[in-house]
Design a protein around this motif. Structure first.
Motif, PDB file in Angstrom:
ATOM      1  N   ILE A  58      -6.511   1.485  -2.093  1.00 18.98           N
ATOM      2  CA  ILE A  58      -6.590  -0.277  -2.189  1.00 18.98           C
ATOM      3  C   ILE A  58      -6.394  -0.755  -0.637  1.00 18.98           C
ATOM      4  CG2 ILE A  58      -6.091  -0.046  -4.556  1.00 18.98           C
ATOM      5  CD1 ILE A  58      -3.255  -0.948  -3.720  1.00 18.98           C
ATOM      6  N   ALA A  59      -6.978  -1.634  -0.484  1.00 19.68           N
ATOM      7  CA  ALA A  59      -6.917  -2.566   0.893  1.00 19.68           C
ATOM      8  C   ALA A  59      -5.677  -2.975   0.631  1.00 19.68           C
ATOM      9  CB  ALA A  59      -8.185  -3.417   0.906  1.00 19.68           C
ATOM     10  N   SER A  68       9.907   2.970  -5.145  1.00 18.38           N
ATOM     11  CA  SER A  68       8.767   2.540  -4.403  1.00 18.38           C
ATOM     12  C   SER A  68       7.616   3.194  -5.135  1.00 18.38           C
ATOM     13  CB  SER A  68       8.922   3.583  -3.099  1.00 18.38           C
ATOM     14  OG  SER A  68       9.943   3.257  -2.190  1.00 18.38           O
ATOM     15  N   ALA A  69       7.700   4.314  -5.810  1.00 20.52           N
ATOM     16  CA  ALA A  69       6.580   4.599  -6.977  1.00 20.52           C
ATOM     17  C   ALA A  69       6.247   3.802  -7.706  1.00 20.52           C
ATOM     18  CB  ALA A  69       6.949   5.953  -7.252  1.00 20.52           C
ATOM     19  N   THR A  70       7.275   3.043  -8.530  1.00 16.92           N
ATOM     20  CA  THR A  70       6.963   1.977  -9.331  1.00 16.92           C
ATOM     21  C   THR A  70       6.175   0.900  -8.703  1.00 16.92           C
ATOM     22  OG1 THR A  70       8.829   2.833 -10.617  1.00 16.92           O
ATOM     23  CG2 THR A  70       8.137   0.408 -10.925  1.00 16.92           C
ATOM     24  N   HIS A  71       6.603   0.286  -7.511  1.00 12.92           N
ATOM     25  CA  HIS A  71       6.118  -0.816  -6.861  1.00 12.92           C
ATOM     26  C   HIS A  71       4.555  -0.359  -6.602  1.00 12.92           C
ATOM     27  CE1 HIS A  71       9.941  -3.016  -6.756  1.00 12.92           C
ATOM     28  NE2 HIS A  71      10.361  -2.228  -5.810  1.00 12.92           N
ATOM     29  N   VAL A  86      -0.504  -1.660   7.864  1.00 10.71           N
ATOM     30  CA  VAL A  86      -0.903  -0.914   6.619  1.00 10.71           C
ATOM     31  C   VAL A  86      -2.393  -1.574   6.701  1.00 10.71           C
ATOM     32  CG1 VAL A  86      -0.684  -0.352   4.090  1.00 10.71           C
ATOM     33  CG2 VAL A  86       1.433  -0.815   5.825  1.00 10.71           C
ATOM     34  N   VAL A  87      -3.268  -0.530   6.585  1.00  9.85           N
ATOM     35  CA  VAL A  87      -4.767  -1.083   6.056  1.00  9.85           C
ATOM     36  C   VAL A  87      -5.014  -0.463   4.599  1.00  9.85           C
ATOM     37  CG1 VAL A  87      -7.080  -0.308   6.649  1.00  9.85           C
ATOM     38  CG2 VAL A  87      -5.364  -0.272   8.768  1.00  9.85           C
ATOM     39  N   ASP A  88      -4.575   0.658   4.327  1.00  6.38           N
ATOM     40  CA  ASP A  88      -4.827   0.732   2.571  1.00  6.38           C
ATOM     41  C   ASP A  88      -3.817   1.761   2.342  1.00  6.38           C
ATOM     42  OD1 ASP A  88      -5.758   3.515   3.009  1.00  6.38           O
ATOM     43  OD2 ASP A  88      -7.979   2.593   3.414  1.00  6.38           O
ATOM     44  N   LEU A  89      -3.434   1.745   0.953  1.00 12.17           N
ATOM     45  CA  LEU A  89      -2.543   2.507   0.481  1.00 12.17           C
ATOM     46  C   LEU A  89      -3.398   3.213  -0.737  1.00 12.17           C
ATOM     47  CD1 LEU A  89       0.597   0.140   0.023  1.00 12.17           C
ATOM     48  CD2 LEU A  89       0.442   2.059   1.583  1.00 12.17           C
ATOM     49  N   SER A  90      -2.628   4.494  -1.101  1.00 14.01           N
ATOM     50  CA  SER A  90      -3.082   5.136  -2.129  1.00 14.01           C
ATOM     51  C   SER A  90      -1.928   5.787  -2.990  1.00 14.01           C
ATOM     52  CB  SER A  90      -4.326   6.225  -1.960  1.00 14.01           C
ATOM     53  OG  SER A  90      -3.538   7.367  -1.559  1.00 14.01           O
ATOM     54  N   LEU A 126       1.068  -2.120  -7.698  1.00 12.86           N
ATOM     55  CA  LEU A 126       0.073  -2.369  -6.966  1.00 12.86           C
ATOM     56  C   LEU A 126      -1.373  -1.885  -7.075  1.00 12.86           C
ATOM     57  CD1 LEU A 126       0.116  -4.453  -4.406  1.00 12.86           C
ATOM     58  CD2 LEU A 126       0.694  -2.158  -2.911  1.00 12.86           C
ATOM     59  N   VAL A 127      -1.533  -0.476  -7.265  1.00 12.20           N
ATOM     60  CA  VAL A 127      -2.614  -0.007  -7.519  1.00 12.20           C
ATOM     61  C   VAL A 127      -3.344  -0.355  -8.747  1.00 12.20           C
ATOM     62  CG1 VAL A 127      -3.781   2.484  -7.908  1.00 12.20           C
ATOM     63  CG2 VAL A 127      -2.055   2.155  -6.066  1.00 12.20           C
TER      64      VAL A 127
END
Length: 123
Positions: free
Chosen positions: A12-13, A94-97, A31-35, A101-102
């Motif tokens: 996700i962007a 952090s995993a919950t956040h 940060v450009v994107d996260l997964s 977000l995802v």
């Protein structure tokens, strides 16, 4: 098979500042994107860019909230100022956040559940 064909996790962007701590030093990244399994970052600090295989911790603050994503990982690839961080561990908060977000960005709960099942099934 290309990397995009092998990718199991949706990216996700997510444009936000972050800090990357590697080898005792800390530097600014964008940060450009996260997964669920990592992040694509743009190194923008003045310090030396980490190298492939370096163990790092990424800190990303979520907006005005006190929420923080803290991801431990290894630099998996470099391309100019961009670096890919492969996540090795992430704390529960952090995993919950990150999951939320995802979920908000995917708009598909079934896809998120498949990705979470794949994440849990990995060694």
């Amino acid at each position: 098979m290309t990397a995009s064909n092998r990718r199991q996790f949706s990216r996700i962007a997510f444009h936000a500042p972050g800090q990357l701590v590697c080898g005792g030093g800390q530097d600014e990244v964008a940060v450009v994107d996260l997964s669920l399994r990592g992040a694509l970052l743009r190194h923008k600090g003045s310090g030396p860019q980490p190298g492939i295989g370096d163990n790092c911790v990424l800190h990303v603050r979520l907006g005005q909230l006190d929420a923080l994503i803290r991801m431990q990982g290894t630099v998996a690839h470099l391309d100019g100022p961009f670096l890919g961080l492969a996540c090795h561990s992430i704390d529960l908060d952090s995993a919950t956040h990150l999951r939320r977000l995802v979920e908000l960005n995917l708009g598909d709960t079934a896809l998120l559940e498949r990705e979470l099942a794949a994440l849990v099934g990995e060694d």
